[in-house]
Scaffold this active site. Structure first.
Site, PDB file in Angstrom:
ATOM      1  N   CYS A 166       0.753  -1.342  -0.081  1.00 12.23           N
ATOM      2  CA  CYS A 166       0.093   0.016   0.022  1.00 12.23           C
ATOM      3  C   CYS A 166       0.721   1.302   0.039  1.00 12.23           C
ATOM      4  CB  CYS A 166      -0.896   0.170   1.338  1.00 12.23           C
ATOM      5  SG  CYS A 166      -2.051   1.304   1.093  1.00 12.23           S
ATOM      6  N   ASP A 298      -6.649  10.335  -5.176  1.00 17.19           N
ATOM      7  CA  ASP A 298      -5.987   9.415  -4.126  1.00 17.19           C
ATOM      8  C   ASP A 298      -4.594   9.003  -4.719  1.00 17.19           C
ATOM      9  OD1 ASP A 298      -5.464   7.650  -2.168  1.00 17.19           O
ATOM     10  OD2 ASP A 298      -7.110   6.581  -2.501  1.00 17.19           O
ATOM     11  N   ASN A 299      -3.757   8.490  -3.932  1.00 14.63           N
ATOM     12  CA  ASN A 299      -2.638   7.801  -4.515  1.00 14.63           C
ATOM     13  C   ASN A 299      -1.574   8.930  -5.192  1.00 14.63           C
ATOM     14  OD1 ASN A 299      -2.751   5.301  -3.242  1.00 14.63           O
ATOM     15  ND2 ASN A 299      -4.420   4.754  -5.337  1.00 14.63           N
TER      16      ASN A 299
END
Length: 888
Positions: A166, A298-299
């Site tokens: 992750c 996100d990310n």
């Protein structure tokens, strides 16, 4: 799962023959060769596995549906109870205990594999696996709709190990330095498994991407508040066999576990886990990167100067692809010694081991191999090399033609490294005794090394500074302290240093290093934090002593480890004594800090009586779903969202399903309940109070009218209302109550802060969704033909379309004609409007309410804060006292 439906269904379909061997790259994609069949089974039995030159997956212990998941949309998913929940009960985001992960070895069982879910897990039964379909579409000459059955029958399968990580791994360290918008992963947000499936290049070659295509987008079946989860990577990465991108349908030889994408998912080696889309439904070839909300917001690693607050107003920054994360960076962690592990020192009467073996993991990104691990005992002045082990290399020893779980095991030709590696080093205990800390760093084959210092960013992604353990000398032993513990678990030198006033961003891990550091700390802007304690309070209170005050006589409660006595404030609390009784003897930090204003926090020193000598956990929901009454005053209980019905342009009635159809809500007339959700980004609690529109004696269902405050260019919208509007049907929401200082009993009899009072006339003043508590009281009066109480309702709104519960109010006013009057006043009326015009101001109140005429009149008020403040000031000038006014 070895006996799952796919096993028996696919026995008639032989596995494809390997199309390549030795060190050569794969053969051309299936468009250039027909599928082949032989007589092997789809799944390898233990006998077929035989003696392999590489590691095989660990056996999985039995799992079950856990109690915490019974009232969530994931109630069909079996899980391992050892996993550490990072975002409350739901959605399911977990990591294993770091030691358990390391001890399981190179391959991680599905029981301990970390999980990152953004919402509920789509359900696919074993009987539905083979018919699950997905598409290859977009800028392709030959669009494909295929099933998992097609994926297995028509394409050559491959099996090889891949470590998924992750992007938030080790984020807790960043959150301790400064809160990010992400939840707190520890150092175990990674896992390794054997994945079986088809190289995505085979599917794309058959679909034939068009000229100008540059990206491949993936979309899953998990419906979320902002659409289906999706993302993208570059097309040439998908077409490059060295990148190893796979459409996988097995994990460690079994059908995918629901948390890991059952029945089919994308697996992208060497990149952050957020790109490996689960529950795959669409593969879309495009000219531009994905425009999916989750790909954009996100990310990403935004520049470090962007704060969480500022990030909300920077859409162009979020869309800048240069900030998107793809390949992992070099990272490592120490697994042994464990947090708080101790080792003995030599004494005159005893001897200790001459050395201690430090052990841990390391990984690189984009196929890069970790080539070097180094350890320092003097804060980086000198380093020593650790031993390295690469279990992934064992798979390069697979004999020609070898298969595993129906897939070819042939990575001899591939130089890329897609898995974690392990390191160890022996350090003399005598040297440890002379050191303050121990730190490690990794270097990959591109000579990129872990940085000394943290790069903080708003999402808390890709945290990879040197991993540091602090060494404490305690008597005749040494104790090792890790930097943090995952989620809300306390512990670690970073939290300790911060509580002691250390500056974690000073470049010296929070320690005072000299005059320059002291001067730097002196000019730092102090955090604006309201003091809620008294310096002269030194009393230490045990958990047992606190629990003895879990009552309605002397209710004590805990906020941030400090104990408060709510007894003096029982009568004056705006939410009523029930609000204090509901947290008596409990840890109330989250609830208190979420709901209360800065003024309320500033009052807390007056009630501060001591410091708790231990820790408490929030009381669990009662385990009896057959209970007659739904609401509980001392614990949060769950109900699932069943329907969401539009009643106006910005308001909806949310209907929640209770435990059973005969269950009573348990909310007296005029009181309200607390609703709790968690912010989808930060996982912080959102708690608000609402009054349902349900009848007091309704059973099985709970109905709440809520006005949705959307974000606009001028201001932020409502956290709770937007979150409620975004969650999918079937999602659980938590409730607690009843709370409130006012209760209407019947026929003019009220109870206010525990004291009974008889009222002959109510003046009811409300605005917008503030109608709901007023509506409860009006309905109770109007529906009782024997109730002689008079009700005078003034309802203020902007336009006619904003009047809520209008037809219900008209019916009640008509049914109680002579006892109830109703006036709607609008600030932006249409030409045909015949009701009141303008705000609820002094002129209107003087006309419709008038001066106080005696103790048998009372004013009930609920609306926007500005309206309530104005009404209070006007009524006080007209002779109404605080005892005559109730503000909901």
């Amino acid at each position: 799962m070895a006996a799952s439906a796919i096993t028996t269904t696919m026995e008639a379909y032989p596995c494809p023959v390997p199309a390549h061997a030795g060190s050569l790259p794969p053969s051309p994609p299936p468009t250039a060769r027909p599928s082949r069949k032989n007589s092997c089974r789809e799944w390898d039995s233990d006998a077929q596995l035989g003696s392999k030159p590489y590691p095989l997956p660990p056996k999985c212990a039995p799992k079950q549906v856990l109690f915490e998941d019974l009232k969530t949309p994931d109630r069909h998913v079996e899980r391992d109870s050892r996993l550490i929940r990072l975002t409350g009960v739901h959605p399911f985001n977990v990591e294993p205990p770091l030691t358990d992960l390391y001890d399981e070895g190179f391959l991680t069982s599905e029981n301990l594999h970390y999980v990152r879910n953004h919402g509920h897990v789509p359900e696919c039964t074993d009987n539905e696996i083979l018919d699950w379909s997905f598409t290859v579409e977009g800028m392709v000459a030959n669009p494909i709709t295929m099933t998992v059955r097609d994926l297995i029958e028509d394409y050559v399968q491959q099996t090889y190990p891949i470590t998924l990580v992750c992007a938030g791994n080790r984020r807790k360290e960043q959150n301790v330095v400064r809160k990010t918008k992400g939840f707190s992963w520890g150092a175990a947000g990674l896992s390794t498994a054997l994945w079986t499936g088809v190289p995505i290049g085979d599917l794309l070659s058959r679909a034939k991407p068009m000229r100008g295509a540059r990206y491949v987008c993936f979309e899953g079946a998990d419906k979320l508040p902002n659409g289906y989860y999706g993302t993208s990577i570059k097309l040439n990465w998908c077409l490059d066999p060295n990148r190893g991108v796979m459409v996988a349908h097995k994990m460690n030889g079994d059908v995918l576990h629901p948390d890991h994408g059952k029945p089919v998912r994308i697996v992208i080696p060497g990149q952050i886990g957020g790109r490996s889309v689960k529950w795959l439904k669409r593969i879309i070839v495009t000219a531009e990167p994905s425009d999916n909300w989750y790909h954009i917001y996100d990310n990403r690693v935004l520049p470090t100067m962007i704060s969480p607050e500022a990030s909300a107003d920077l859409p162009d920054t979020w869309k800048d692809e240069s900030y998107a994360i793809y390949d992992l960076n070099a990272n490592s962690a120490i697994c042994y010694p464990q947090h708080n592990e101790t080792i003995p020192l030599a004494t005159e009467s005893s001897s200790s081991s001459s050395s201690y073996t430090f052990r841990g993991y390391a990984y690189g990104g984009g196929g890069k191999r970790i080539t070097r691990m180094e350890l320092t005992l003097d804060k980086g002045k000198t380093w020593r090399l650790a031993n390295m082990r690469y279990p992934e290399d064992d798979y390069r020893l697979a004999p020609e033609g070898d298969t595993l779980f129906g897939g070819e095991v042939d990575i001899t030709w591939r130089e890329a490294s897609f898995c974690w590696s392990f390191w160890d080093i022996d350090v003399p205990v005598s040297e440890l005794a002379d050191a303050d800390d121990v730190m490690v760093r990794a270097m990959d084959d591109g000579m990129m090394v872990q940085p000394r210092d943290m790069y903080w960013s708003v999402l808390g992604m890709m945290n990879n500074p040197w991993f540091r353990l602090v060494i404490h000398r305690e008597g005749h032993s040494l104790r090792f302290e890790h930097p943090t513990q995952p989620a809300l678990m306390p512990g670690g030198w970073m939290e300790r240093v911060k509580k002691e006033g250390g500056n974690l961003s000073n470049g010296f891990w929070g320690e005072k290093m000299g005059k320059e550091d002291e001067e730097e700390a002196a000019v730092q802007e102090p955090e604006k934090e309201i003091c809620m304690t008294r310096a002269d309070v030194k009393r230490i209170i045990t958990p047992e002593e606190l629990e003895a005050h879990d009552n309605d006589t002397e209710p004590w409660f805990v906020v941030n480890g400090q104990v408060y006595d709510g007894t003096p404030f029982l009568e004056g609390h705006p939410g009523g004594a029930a609000s204090i009784f509901g947290v008596a003897g409990q840890e109330a930090t989250e609830e208190f800090m979420t709901i209360h204003s800065e003024n309320a926090k500033a009052m807390m020193p007056e009630y501060h009586i001591g410091t708790l000598s231990g820790s408490l956990t929030e009381k669990e929901e009662p385990a009896d779903p057959t209970r007659a009454v739904f609401l509980q005053s001392k614990s949060w209980v769950k109900a699932t969202l069943e329907t969401r019905d539009v009643v106006s342009h910005d308001s909806k009635i949310f209907t929640f399903k209770l435990d059973h159809e005969h269950q009573q809500i348990g909310l007296p007339t005029g009181q309200h309940l607390l609703v709790r959700l968690r912010d989808p980004a930060t996982r912080e609690a959102i708690i608000r109070a609402y009054t349902p529109v349900s009848e007091v004696d309704d059973k099985g269902k709970l109905r709440i009218l809520i006005k949705i405050y959307k974000d606009s260019g001028e201001q932020k919208g409502g956290k709770m209302t937007q979150a409620l509007d975004a969650i999918p049907l079937g999602h659980f929401v938590e409730f607690k109550g009843p709370v409130g200082k006012f209760e209407y009993l019947s026929r003019g009899l009220c109870r206010i802060s525990g004291r009974d009072r008889h009222v002959r006339r109510f003046h009811m003043i409300c605005g917008g969704s503030g109608i709901t508590p007023i509506f409860q009281v009006l309905r109770a009066v109007a529906q009782d033909a024997e109730d002689a109480t008079e009700c005078n309702l003034l309802d203020g709104n902007r336009g006619e379309e904003d009047i809520l519960l209008r037809s219900e109010l008209d019916q009640l006013s008509s049914a109680a004609s002579g006892r109830c009057t109703l006036l709607h006043t609008l600030t932006q009326p249409g030409e045909s409007w015949t009701g009141g015009r303008g705000r609820i101001d002094q002129a209107l109140l003087e006309k419709e309410v008038g001066v106080r005429k005696g103790e048998q009149e009372m004013v009930l008020v609920c609306g926007p804060e500005a309206m309530e403040t104005s009404v209070k000031e006007i009524l006080e000038k007209m002779g109404w006292g605080e005892e005559d006014m109730v503000f909901f």
